[in-house]
Design an enzyme around this catalytic site. Structure first.
Site, mmCIF file in Angstrom:
data_model
loop_
_atom_site.group_PDB
_atom_site.id
_atom_site.type_symbol
_atom_site.label_atom_id
_atom_site.label_comp_id
_atom_site.label_asym_id
_atom_site.label_seq_id
_atom_site.Cartn_x
_atom_site.Cartn_y
_atom_site.Cartn_z
ATOM 1 N N ASP A 175 0.674 -1.197 0.060
ATOM 2 C CA ASP A 175 -0.209 -0.198 -0.029
ATOM 3 C C ASP A 175 0.676 1.392 -0.083
ATOM 4 O O ASP A 175 1.978 1.325 0.733
ATOM 5 C CB ASP A 175 -0.772 0.109 1.152
ATOM 6 N N HIS A 196 0.556 11.892 9.645
ATOM 7 C CA HIS A 196 1.853 12.916 9.351
ATOM 8 C C HIS A 196 2.193 14.002 10.333
ATOM 9 O O HIS A 196 1.271 14.742 10.868
ATOM 10 C CB HIS A 196 1.738 13.557 7.799
ATOM 11 N N ASP A 210 -7.823 3.866 6.271
ATOM 12 C CA ASP A 210 -6.521 4.401 5.830
ATOM 13 C C ASP A 210 -6.005 5.280 6.539
ATOM 14 O O ASP A 210 -5.554 6.431 5.937
ATOM 15 C CB ASP A 210 -6.861 4.862 4.353
#
Length: 443
Positions: A150, A307, A303
């Site tokens: 992925d 970050h 998903d």
């Protein structure tokens, strides 16, 4: 406390019942009286679901601890009602060996907020050139059954065929990130009139659809299971629907954000809305919702892609792809699917618990809330509504696309293997979670 008594919860949103939990198992159902050593939860007005299971989570550890760790990621999972997550392989080092997947699983076991099931890489280093140690990871203590590059498409057809053949020998599954790389060089958002208007390189729908079409035929040819990650276009829905009608062993997922958000959000160049695959058109959102409702799409997967702040607070072109989603997933599904009448709460249990556990071959999760079942339970209050803020996040990163949006529902309790990880809407202290798991283990 050695036991938990949940009183008056609406099981799958239907009839109300009491649930007794002891030693990690549901031991009684019905009209029950409290016992002296039980933590009693008043669940009047709450809906009881089998503990949620995510088939697509990025925990970042090892190597990406600035964004997330197994501890912070599983705390976020528990806050969102998840009792198990499948951790993607794009760590550093990549989870392409038995040693790395076992390390990730041990970290999850140590912290106790959610079961962590590692996903193994399909290719060495996610480079798409050579198969990883698929057999060794499958036979390891982590018992890996899902393999994915992925973030990178296994674009070589021969390599994809070999991977499918390999996993078929032990009933594994390849989870494909469907993105034809030659068609998406430099792509920044969905291809169409808006991308031209904004001056951003377009990401054509056919780049996703062509890979799915190729891979369902490969899966049929070799008799293997294929799972399609984060479906995002109406055309992809059509391909998966055709493949299922043909009897091909394909399953598919949709993210919460692709059920709710559209490409129009790119107008402000706010990188919180930059995601892979990109947000699509209104027509795609409607097609995805319909496909989830009719079973063409099997599951919702987050998903969850954390970050650091600097990776998002920059120009759109330089920003990283991805959004966090564990804490908000259930609320978004309620908003997009339940409150619109497309799914009942029993369907929510299917797409967010039962089917993900089945696809990942994760025993003891997604089971009905019956006597003898492992005690993995989520209690949600569907009546509340709140303006989403960073205060609702429990992970290390804050790159949520929902800031300021009004979302319904709140997870009030999460029970993981008989242990409360969320109680009255708040995370339970890590030491208390660890001690409770030790008590359950002792019996």
């Amino acid at each position: 406390m050695s036991g938990i008594l949940i009183r008056g919860a609406a099981i799958l949103g239907e009839h109300s019942d009491d649930i007794r939990v002891r030693d990690g198992v549901i031991t009684a159902r019905g009209a029950l009286s409290p016992e002296t050593d039980e933590r009693v939860i008043d669940a009047q007005g709450l809906i009881a679901l089998p503990g949620l299971v995510d088939l697509h989570t990025h925990l970042r550890e090892p190597g990406g601890e600035a964004s997330e760790t197994v501890l912070t990621g599983t705390r976020a999972a528990a806050a969102g009602g998840f009792t198990a997550v499948h951790a993607m392989a794009n760590t550093s080092p990549v989870a392409d060996t038995a040693g790395v997947v076992e390390q990730v699983q041990r970290l999850g076991d140590r912290h106790g907020y959610a079961t962590v099931r590692p996903i193994g890489a399909v290719t060495v280093g996610l480079a798409g050139e050579q198969l990883a140690e698929i057999g060794a990871m499958a036979q390891s203590a982590a018992r890996v059954r899902v393999f994915s590059d992925d973030g990178h498409c296994v674009h070589d057809a021969l390599l994809m065929r070999r991977a499918l053949e390999y996993v078929a020998t032990f009933d594994g599954v390849v989870a494909q990130h469907a993105q034809e790389p030659r068609l998406t060089v430099g792509a920044q958002m969905n291809e169409g009139g808006l991308s031209g208007e904004l001056g951003l390189a377009g990401w054509p729908a056919v780049a996703e659809e062509a890979i799915i079409a190729r891979d369902v035929l490969l899966a049929e040819h070799v008799g293997a299971r294929l799972h399609v990650c984060h479906l995002s276009t109406a055309g992809s829905v059509d391909v998966v629907r055709w493949a299922k009608a043909r009897g091909i062993a394909v399953t598919a997922e949709v993210t919460p954000h692709h059920l709710l958000l559209t490409e129009e959000l790119a107008r402000g160049y706010d990188a919180r809305f930059k995601v892979n695959p990109p947000l699509r058109r209104d027509e795609d959102v409607l097609a995805l919702r319909a496909a989830l409702a009719d079973g063409t799409i099997d599951i919702v997967a987050t998903d969850h892609a954390p970050h650091p702040v600097e990776a998002k607070e920059c120009t759109w072109a330089e920003a990283a792809f991805g959004m966090v989603g564990l804490e908000s997933a259930l609320s978004v599904v309620q908003h997009a699917m339940v409150d619109t009448g497309l799914l009942a709460w029993s369907d929510v249990a299917r797409v967010l618990s039962c089917a993900p556990a089945q696809i990942g071959r994760l025993d003891g999760y997604g089971d009905p809330l019956e006597i003898g079942s492992p005690a993995n339970i989520t209690l949600v209050d569907p009546s509340v509504s709140r303006s989403w803020s960073t205060a609702d996040l429990r992970g290390r990163s804050v790159n949520t696309p929902y800031l300021g949006q009004q979302l319904p529902g709140r997870v009030m309790a999460t029970v993981h293997r008989g242990v409360l990880t969320v109680d009255e809407g708040s995370l339970v202290d890590a030491d208390a979670v660890a001690a409770a798991h030790e008590e359950v283990a002792r019996g």
